[in-house]
Design a protein around this motif. Structure first.
Motif, short mmCIF file in Angstrom:
data_model
loop_
_atom_site.label_atom_id
_atom_site.label_comp_id
_atom_site.label_asym_id
_atom_site.label_seq_id
_atom_site.Cartn_x
_atom_site.Cartn_y
_atom_site.Cartn_z
N LEU A 158 0.85 -1.19 0.00
CA LEU A 158 0.00 0.00 0.00
C LEU A 158 0.89 1.24 0.00
N ARG A 206 -1.13 -1.16 -4.32
CA ARG A 206 -2.42 -0.54 -4.00
C ARG A 206 -2.12 0.91 -3.64
N MET A 251 -3.32 4.49 -2.32
CA MET A 251 -4.37 5.14 -1.55
C MET A 251 -4.37 6.63 -1.86
N VAL A 279 -7.45 2.85 -4.23
CA VAL A 279 -8.42 2.81 -3.15
C VAL A 279 -8.54 4.20 -2.53
N PRO A 300 -8.36 0.13 3.06
CA PRO A 300 -7.15 0.04 2.23
C PRO A 300 -6.09 -0.92 2.78
#
Length: 158
Positions: A36, A60, A62, A80, A93
């Motif tokens: 993330l 991912r 954020m 996300v 997330p």
């Protein structure tokens, strides 16, 4: 002087992203694991995302505004919604994430109320760490590029 500042800024940002990838291999970071990146649409965050994608990691990203992120980030990145000033928005997330990179930063020299260094850099990172602990994240990496693009205004001797 401006060219020197631009060069130092680029080296700092690229160095931070490269260091992250090197750190990953040193800690047996598996390419199938989710990473993330908070602050993914900022200058440093974009470079971190690009480096991780180039190294075949699952990323991912954020962002407070997913539409902005979709336009700014490479394909294949999962986008996300999350906001470090809203701790409740961080749980989703974090699901399934093994590594977190915080490249968040306050809103510039004259931030909007609620988007300053205390709310974002301090309280936001605290909220991210707590959410990462709750999600049992294996590793949390804080990347800072504070004032790298403002060297003329904040001179630091080298």
């Amino acid at each position: 002087m401006k060219n020197r500042i631009d060069t130092l800024r680029r080296l700092t940002l690229v160095g931070a992203a490269a260091m992250l990838c090197a750190l990953g291999s040193a800690t047996a970071m598996a390419k199938g694991d989710w990473v993330l990146v908070a602050g993914a649409t900022g200058k440093t965050g974009k470079l971190v995302v690009e480096q991780l994608v180039a190294a075949d990691y699952k990323v991912r990203a954020m962002a407070r505004n997913p539409e902005t992120a979709k336009a700014a980030l490479p394909s294949g990145v999962e986008i996300v919604k999350g906001d470090v000033t809203d701790p409740a928005s961080l749980d989703s997330p974090m699901k399934g994430v093994k590594y977190v990179v915080s490249a968040i930063g306050a809103g510039g020299m004259k931030p909007e109320p609620g988007n300053g260094p205390v709310e974002v850099d301090l309280q936001g990172n605290i909220a991210l760490v707590k959410a990462a602990q709750k999600a049992k994240v294996k590793q949390f990496v804080l990347v800072s590029s504070a004032a790298t693009s403002k060297a003329a205004e904040f001179p630091v001797p080298f």
